[in-house]
Design an enzyme around this catalytic site. Structure first.
Site, short mmCIF file in Angstrom:
data_model
loop_
_atom_site.label_atom_id
_atom_site.label_comp_id
_atom_site.label_asym_id
_atom_site.label_seq_id
_atom_site.Cartn_x
_atom_site.Cartn_y
_atom_site.Cartn_z
N CYS A 112 0.82 -1.20 0.00
CA CYS A 112 0.00 0.00 0.00
C CYS A 112 0.87 1.27 0.00
O CYS A 112 2.00 1.25 0.46
CB CYS A 112 -0.88 0.02 1.24
SG CYS A 112 -1.85 -1.45 1.45
N ARG A 127 4.61 0.20 -6.39
CA ARG A 127 4.67 -0.62 -5.18
C ARG A 127 3.71 -1.81 -5.25
O ARG A 127 3.82 -2.74 -4.47
CB ARG A 127 4.33 0.23 -3.96
CG ARG A 127 5.30 1.38 -3.73
CD ARG A 127 4.83 2.25 -2.61
NE ARG A 127 4.81 1.54 -1.36
CZ ARG A 127 5.82 1.46 -0.51
NH1 ARG A 127 6.94 2.08 -0.80
NH2 ARG A 127 5.73 0.80 0.61
N TRP A 173 -3.26 -2.58 -1.34
CA TRP A 173 -2.96 -3.97 -1.72
C TRP A 173 -3.69 -4.81 -0.68
O TRP A 173 -3.33 -4.82 0.50
CB TRP A 173 -1.46 -4.19 -1.67
CG TRP A 173 -0.97 -5.46 -2.29
CD1 TRP A 173 -0.61 -5.64 -3.60
CD2 TRP A 173 -0.75 -6.72 -1.64
NE1 TRP A 173 -0.19 -6.93 -3.80
CE2 TRP A 173 -0.27 -7.63 -2.61
CE3 TRP A 173 -0.92 -7.19 -0.34
CZ2 TRP A 173 0.04 -8.94 -2.33
CZ3 TRP A 173 -0.61 -8.51 -0.06
CH2 TRP A 173 -0.13 -9.37 -1.05
N ASN A 217 -1.55 2.24 6.07
CA ASN A 217 -0.72 1.11 5.63
C ASN A 217 -0.42 0.27 6.85
O ASN A 217 -0.17 0.81 7.92
CB ASN A 217 0.63 1.60 5.07
CG ASN A 217 0.49 2.25 3.71
OD1 ASN A 217 -0.59 2.26 3.13
ND2 ASN A 217 1.58 2.81 3.22
N GLY A 218 -0.39 -1.04 6.67
CA GLY A 218 -0.06 -1.92 7.79
C GLY A 218 -1.25 -2.78 8.16
O GLY A 218 -2.23 -2.86 7.43
N GLU A 231 17.89 -17.18 -9.27
CA GLU A 231 17.43 -15.82 -9.58
C GLU A 231 16.78 -15.77 -10.97
O GLU A 231 15.76 -15.10 -11.17
CB GLU A 231 18.61 -14.85 -9.46
CG GLU A 231 18.39 -13.43 -9.94
CD GLU A 231 17.27 -12.69 -9.24
OE1 GLU A 231 16.74 -13.18 -8.23
OE2 GLU A 231 16.89 -11.61 -9.74
N LYS A 280 12.96 -14.57 -11.70
CA LYS A 280 12.64 -13.45 -12.61
C LYS A 280 11.62 -13.90 -13.64
O LYS A 280 10.65 -13.21 -13.92
CB LYS A 280 13.94 -13.00 -13.29
CG LYS A 280 14.17 -11.56 -13.46
CD LYS A 280 14.49 -10.74 -12.26
CE LYS A 280 13.75 -10.99 -11.00
NZ LYS A 280 14.35 -10.49 -9.80
N GLU A 324 8.05 -14.49 -12.05
CA GLU A 324 7.27 -13.36 -11.55
C GLU A 324 6.76 -12.44 -12.65
O GLU A 324 5.71 -11.84 -12.49
CB GLU A 324 7.97 -12.61 -10.41
CG GLU A 324 9.27 -11.97 -10.71
CD GLU A 324 9.87 -11.28 -9.47
OE1 GLU A 324 9.17 -11.00 -8.50
OE2 GLU A 324 11.07 -11.01 -9.51
N HIS A 363 18.65 -36.08 -8.46
CA HIS A 363 17.97 -36.35 -7.19
C HIS A 363 16.48 -36.02 -7.27
O HIS A 363 15.82 -35.92 -6.24
CB HIS A 363 18.64 -35.58 -6.06
CG HIS A 363 20.08 -35.95 -5.90
ND1 HIS A 363 20.49 -37.13 -5.35
CD2 HIS A 363 21.21 -35.31 -6.29
CE1 HIS A 363 21.81 -37.20 -5.37
NE2 HIS A 363 22.27 -36.11 -5.95
N LYS A 379 6.00 -4.24 -4.72
CA LYS A 379 7.43 -3.93 -4.75
C LYS A 379 8.07 -4.08 -3.38
O LYS A 379 9.13 -4.64 -3.24
CB LYS A 379 7.64 -2.50 -5.27
CG LYS A 379 9.10 -2.09 -5.38
CD LYS A 379 9.85 -2.93 -6.41
CE LYS A 379 11.31 -2.58 -6.52
NZ LYS A 379 12.06 -3.62 -7.24
O1 M6R Z 1 13.05 -4.87 -0.94
P1 M6R Z 1 13.65 -6.19 -0.69
O2 M6R Z 1 14.97 -6.36 -1.36
O3 M6R Z 1 13.77 -6.53 0.77
O4 M6R Z 1 12.66 -7.23 -1.33
C1 M6R Z 1 12.86 -8.61 -1.20
C2 M6R Z 1 11.96 -9.36 -2.15
O5 M6R Z 1 10.62 -9.08 -1.85
C3 M6R Z 1 12.22 -9.00 -3.60
O6 M6R Z 1 13.56 -9.22 -3.96
C4 M6R Z 1 11.32 -9.82 -4.53
O7 M6R Z 1 11.67 -11.16 -4.49
C5 M6R Z 1 11.37 -9.24 -5.94
N1 M6R Z 1 10.05 -9.17 -6.48
C6 M6R Z 1 12.23 -10.04 -6.85
O8 M6R Z 1 12.24 -9.57 -8.14
#
Ligand code: M6R
Length: 606
Positions: A2, A27, A75, A99-100, A482, A486, A489, A505, A601
């Site tokens: 949010c 965000r 959100w 927020n929260g 990673e 990517k 997502e 395995h 974000k």
């Molecule tokens: O802001 P942060 O680096 O703490 O965020 C951690 C993860 O939420 C963030 O890296 C998330 O996995 C991304 N969407 C990856 O692209």
């Protein structure tokens, strides 16, 4: 997640709020709204589900010229994505954005049964609580402070009431709030990007504080209403950094600008001639540096993978260290023990991730020194760690993290390089890595330019697949994890990352012609073993893509070879190609690249 924005001052609040909400779009959110007070002191609320553009459409039919208001991107946590659940919430004389999460909202709701609640949200209960306190001549400030003491959970809030038409009250506990101080105007937001272009002077509210904001500035208090002298700080960044700069998406811009941002990460921190690395921020004495024997690296998602990759380099650079890399959401609840000679590296792009922040606090409780590897200046993690280093990647707007990953790995490598000096580290390796670091920005630029079209064509070829495996050994293993993250997502293709040694395995059972496999293969002593894994997959009909810095003959469906003088840090180069690959697949599939579904974000709730 949010986002909050609020305004009081000379401009038309509605415009400032909309502009601010657009800046917070990155965000992640599913609904949005604003509430303003017009010049006749009449409140107006507009809310909508979906994008800010929807809200703009609603407002086109009812523009207001008031000079005070609050706005929010939501959100969903409590209650579905509906207009009624969207913020601002209005109860009695109170207009509130939040927020929260309010944990005790159910018990509070029972006590506040005289209110006719419209939504399923904890926020509406918070608004009712403030309203119930706002009586008998007490001020809005006092009513908010009282309510803030009655709730359990986390909040960043902005509140106004038509009864006090020139005042915005803001408060925070565990959810950021920044107060921008302009000329005869005050703009508040949960994220500094909403303040850029209005003012550079700001107060970062601390947990347990509230502020009374007017067009003349802000006064800060604790919840016992003791007046506090707040620090005025300078906001980092500029408006250009949060614009697309001619690119179709922020993600593409952020991938392509890595040479520049990495230059900023490295600036003043390495000396390739002397083979030295130095970071200013860790705040550790020489004795403390010498005494470190154990490092725990904490992060979530991409930040965790950055820590994992960095750990491979760190243990080579400083052979007498033990290094542990942990996922914050798990570690925070484990009965972990850390030796006294430990240091924790807290890795976070946003500096606001709830699980990472909780770990930081748990680790501090055990008396262990914490160092932040953080991108967002002034963020909560950056403020709570004992020391640390900003990675200086600049604002990362796209939800998928790219340039921050590269900057985080490099910053942790530099930390290890510095530590190595106090630990009779591997001098030859330090010197080689320092040299590679100095060359890395240019090499990233060349790699991305040279292979751009090739990667784009490859993405087109594989965009229709529904499953993928990413595989790698040693330093290519974190890159495999990673790469898979990517891809999933932003393209929504099911993708898993594995150490290629794990293939036999289990995961090899998945391999058939409906899967594609991305192998990152580094030209090092494990090369032959990596090739072994590739053969096993090919023998079972898997479609294979190889990303490599080797010029040896390799049998695969598609190969991208980078020809670079970077050897040890080559995984970082291969990773930039994986980023580009995921980007073009997502574009090809028509996805919302910068704001993928269901993601936010910065993940500020558990
Ligand atoms: O802001 P942060 O680096 O703490 O965020 C951690 C993860 O939420 C963030 O890296 C998330 O996995 C991304 N969407 C990856 O692209």
């Amino acid at each position: 997640m949010c986002g909050i924005v609020g305004y009081v001052g000379k401009r038309t609040a509605q415009n400032v709020l909309l502009n601010g909400l657009k800046r917070l779009e990155y965000r992640g959110y599913d609904s949005a709204g604003i509430a303003t007070l017009d010049d006749n002191n009449r409140p107006h609320i507009a809310r909508s589900i979906g994008k800010i553009a929807e809200l703009e459409n609603v407002l086109l039919t009812k523009p207001h010229d008031g000079h005070l208001g609050i706005g929010h991107t939501r959100w969903a946590t409590h209650g579905g994505v509906t207009v009624t659940n969207a913020h601002p919430h209005h109860v009695g004389n109170i207009y509130l954005v939040h927020n929260g999460i309010i944990e005790n909202y159910k018990e509070l709701k029972e006590k506040l049964s005289k209110y006719n609640f419209q939504s399923d949200t904890d926020t509406e209960v918070f608004a009712a609580l403030i309203d119930s306190n706002y009586k008998d001549g007490i001020s809005l400030k006092d009513a908010v402070a009282k309510a803030a003491k009655q709730v359990r959970g986390t909040y960043g809030i902005a509140v106004f009431s038509p009864n006090e038409p020139n005042t915005l009250i803001v408060a925070r506990l565990g959810s950021p709030l920044i107060i921008g101080l302009g000329q005869n105007e005050t703009i508040i937001a949960s994220d500094a990007s909403a303040l850029l272009g209005y003012t550079r002077e700001a107060i970062y509210l601390n947990d347990g504080e509230l502020a009374v904001c007017t067009d003349k500035g802000a006064e800060v208090f604790n919840l016992n209403l003791k007046h506090l002298n707040a620090n005025h700080e300078t906001i980092d960044g500029n408006v250009e950094q949060i614009q697309k700069g001619g690119y179709q998406h922020f993600l593409l811009k952020e991938i392509m600008e890595q040479a520049t941002t990495l230059h900023n990460t490295l600036s003043g921190r390495i000396d390739p001639k002397l083979g030295k690395m130095h970071l200013g921020g860790p705040n550790l004495t020489e004795e403390e540096m010498r005494n470190i024997k154990h490092i725990v690296i904490v992060g979530c998602g991409t930040a965790y993978y950055a820590g994992l990759l960095a750990s491979y380099y760190m243990e080579q650079l400083v052979p007498d260290l033990t290094i542990e890399v942990v996922i914050a959401s798990e570690y925070r609840y484990r009965s972990f023990h850390l030796p006294k000679d430990s240091v924790a590296l807290i890795v976070s792009q946003s500096g606001e991730t709830a699980d990472t922040l909780a770990c930081l606090r748990e680790i501090k409780k055990r008396g262990i020194k914490t160092l932040g590897i953080v991108n967002v200046v002034g963020s909560t993690i950056a403020r709570e760690v004992d020391g640390g280093t900003y990675v200086h990647a600049g604002p990362e707007i796209s939800v998928a993290s790219t340039k921050a990953f590269t900057a985080q790995v490099v910053t942790m490598v530099m930390f290890a390089g510095m530590l190595a000096e106090y630990h009779s580290g591997n001098a030859e390796l330090i010197s080689k890595i320092t040299k590679e670091l100095s060359e890395l920005p240019k090499e990233i630029e060349t790699t991305l330019k040279k292979h751009h079209d090739e990667v784009k064509a490859l993405a087109k070829k594989y965009a229709k697949y529904n499953d993928a495996l990413y595989l790698g050994r040693d330093t290519a293993y974190p890159i495999a994890l990673e790469g898979a993250l990517k891809l999933k997502e932003i393209s929504y293709i099911h993708a898993e990352g594995y150490a290629s040694g794990e293939l036999k395995h289990g995961p090899i059972a998945l391999v058939d012609e409906t899967f594609f496999e991305v192998f990152s293969i580094i030209d090092n002593w494990l090369f032959d073993k990596s090739i072994g894994g590739l053969h096993e997959v090919r023998a079972r009909g898997g479609k294979t893509i190889v990303l490599t810095n080797s010029d040896a003959e390799i049998d695969a469906d598609d190969i991208i070879r980078i020809n670079s003088k970077i050897k040890i840090l080559a995984p970082l180069l291969l990773n930039t190609l994986q980023q580009l690959f995921a980007y073009y697949i997502a574009v090809d599939r028509g996805n919302d690249v910068d704001q993928p579904r269901n993601l936010a974000k910065s993940v500020t709730v558990e």
